[in-house]
Design a protein around this motif. Structure first.
Motif, mmCIF file in Angstrom:
data_model
loop_
_atom_site.group_PDB
_atom_site.id
_atom_site.type_symbol
_atom_site.label_atom_id
_atom_site.label_comp_id
_atom_site.label_asym_id
_atom_site.label_seq_id
_atom_site.Cartn_x
_atom_site.Cartn_y
_atom_site.Cartn_z
ATOM 1 N N ILE A 1 0.837 -1.200 0.000
ATOM 2 C CA ILE A 1 0.000 0.000 0.000
ATOM 3 C C ILE A 1 0.877 1.257 0.000
ATOM 4 C CG2 ILE A 1 -1.680 1.311 1.355
ATOM 5 C CD1 ILE A 1 -2.738 -1.336 2.429
ATOM 6 N N ILE A 2 1.967 1.178 0.752
ATOM 7 C CA ILE A 2 2.857 2.325 0.890
ATOM 8 C C ILE A 2 3.798 2.446 -0.301
ATOM 9 C CG2 ILE A 2 4.708 3.333 2.283
ATOM 10 C CD1 ILE A 2 3.452 1.949 4.720
ATOM 11 N N ASP A 3 4.426 1.335 -0.674
ATOM 12 C CA ASP A 3 5.538 1.398 -1.618
ATOM 13 C C ASP A 3 5.132 1.548 -3.071
ATOM 14 O OD1 ASP A 3 7.694 1.403 0.096
ATOM 15 O OD2 ASP A 3 8.760 -0.081 -1.095
ATOM 16 N N ARG A 4 3.896 1.266 -3.416
ATOM 17 C CA ARG A 4 3.495 1.448 -4.807
ATOM 18 C C ARG A 4 3.591 2.909 -5.222
ATOM 19 N NH1 ARG A 4 -3.019 0.269 -3.993
ATOM 20 N NH2 ARG A 4 -3.454 2.058 -2.635
ATOM 21 N N ARG A 5 3.650 3.807 -4.240
ATOM 22 C CA ARG A 5 3.818 5.239 -4.517
ATOM 23 C C ARG A 5 5.192 5.511 -5.117
ATOM 24 N NH1 ARG A 5 1.832 10.136 -2.005
ATOM 25 N NH2 ARG A 5 3.418 11.766 -1.932
ATOM 26 N N TYR A 6 6.191 4.696 -4.735
ATOM 27 C CA TYR A 6 7.569 4.932 -5.161
ATOM 28 C C TYR A 6 8.043 3.940 -6.211
ATOM 29 C CZ TYR A 6 7.070 7.412 -0.794
ATOM 30 O OH TYR A 6 6.603 8.237 0.195
#
Length: 415
Positions: free
Chosen positions: A358-363
């Motif tokens: 959920i968090i890392d798909r941003r980066y």
């Protein structure tokens, strides 16, 4: 089973689960509170002024990587910066390549040291030669994202007590199972831990591969320690003990090479574990004083990890003894193979990896491709942590005090 042994089994089982939920809750809180609606990586916040900054690149035998590293450092989208490469007595062609690059780029300066004196000394020399107050340190084989310097300096100028900022390392060699496992590790373990620790108050360590510092803060504490095998952990503890704030900036990306052999991974993690023990032995006395109370959470978390490692070792020893000699019923361990305990641990671990997606798909848009391989990670990570911690403690206690920590060329995987 005796009550004491039952208690040890309970601790060995519940500790990883409790820590996973601790990291997940803190990491998700950090994400929804500070990241989800914040600026994107390519749109860093503006500043009233853009003070000069310096990128320090300590190098030892980096002839194969230094061209890429310096090119990425020089490509920063920041108006006023310089790059200082410190060649720490390399025995390959690093010096020649750096001289060629310095002749081509005005922003680049090169410092040559006549012998290998270690990364801490190299960074100190670079810091003393820098023309600016704000320093971004990056390893000689790492590639900075073009906006990384902007994000780091923005934090340092945002408050007078911000002494350091740690960035977000990303794995770039993924040709083996170990490489893919480490992609998941850096997102769902290391990144999650840093977010959680930032929420709860103090970081255990900045990332040595990418970290930024206020030079005034470094000067107050005497710069990096030259006798610590992990200078990044030591500098983090000393800065926070001197009441400087350390922040985490996930938008400051840095693409790094990691070991892809078991031998290389073991050597790296043993060095990390040894560095943690060194810092514990050196600073625990100061931390136990009231003025060091803000670090008590970090200290407790680390001490519990050491206790867990030796608890697991004790259980494994009892199990082995039971295979070769008769044991009292109260001390007999039937098996250490996962049963329903292992299923629960695996489910919690996969939940943690799902949270990290959920968090890392941003980066990293396609980070989910590595999710399949994470089913193997609970065994790999916890066993590696167990044996490196158990090995590091006696090795550190037997180490000669004051011995300089010099460079060794690490395993950087298959490219």
């Amino acid at each position: 089973m005796t009550p004491t042994l039952a208690l040890l089994f309970s601790f060995a089982f519940f500790y990883p689960i409790v820590m996973s939920f601790f990291w997940m809750s803190g990491g998700l809180y950090y994400y929804f509170r500070r990241e989800r609606k914040s600026r994107t990586r390519t749109d860093p916040p503006s500043m009233e002024t853009y003070p000069a900054a310096t990128i320090l690149v300590p190098c030892y035998n980096e002839a194969d990587n230094v061209d890429e590293t310096i090119a990425a450092a020089l490509a920063q989208r920041y108006p006023d910066f310089e790059v200082i490469a410190i060649n720490d007595g390399s025995s390959d062609d690093t010096a020649g390549k750096l001289n060629q690059l310095a002749a081509q780029h005005e922003r680049l300066r090169v410092i040559h040291l006549d012998r290998n004196l270690g990364k801490a000394n190299a960074m100190r020399m670079g810091a003393l030669a820098a023309r600016s107050e704000y320093l971004l340190c990056v390893d000689g084989d790492a590639l900075l994202d073009e906006y990384a310097l902007h994000w780091m300096v923005w934090h340092l100028v945002s408050g007078p007590r911000v002494g350091a900022v740690t960035g977000n390392p990303r794995i770039r060699n993924r040709s083996t199972l170990l490489g893919r496992l480490q992609v998941g590790e850096f997102s769902s373990i290391i990144g999650m831990i840093k977010r959680a620790q930032r929420v709860y108050g103090r970081l255990f360590t900045v990332s040595g591969v990418i970290s930024a510092f206020r030079r005034t803060a470094l000067h107050r504490i005497g710069y990096w320690s030259e006798d610590m095998v992990t200078e990044d952990i030591d500098i983090s503890w000393r800065l926070q003990m001197d009441h400087w704030d350390i922040r985490y900036e996930p938008n400051a990306l840095c693409f790094i090479l990691m070991p892809e052999t078991l031998r290389g991974l073991w050597k790296q993690r043993l060095r990390w574990a040894q560095g943690g023990v060194e810092v514990l032995l050196r600073h625990t006395g100061d931390l136990l004083r009231w003025r060091g109370r803000r670090m008590w959470g970090v200290l407790a978390e680390y001490l519990l990890s050491v206790v867990w490692a030796y608890t697991m070792l004790f259980i494994i020893v009892l199990w082995l003894l039971g295979k070769f000699m008769p044991m009292p019923e109260g001390l007999y361990v039937h098996t250490i193979l996962p049963s329903w305990h292992g299923v629960i641990l695996a489910m919690v671990c996969l939940l943690q990896f799902a949270s990290s997606l959920i968090i890392d798909r941003r980066y990293e848009t396609h980070v989910g491709r590595n999710y399949y391989w994470m089913i193997w990670y609970p065994v790999a990570y916890w066993m590696l942590s167990l044996f490196t911690t158990v090995t590091a403690l006696p090795k550190t206690l037997l180490k000669r005090r004051g011995k300089r920590a010099i460079w060794t060329s690490p395993d950087r995987g298959f490219r």
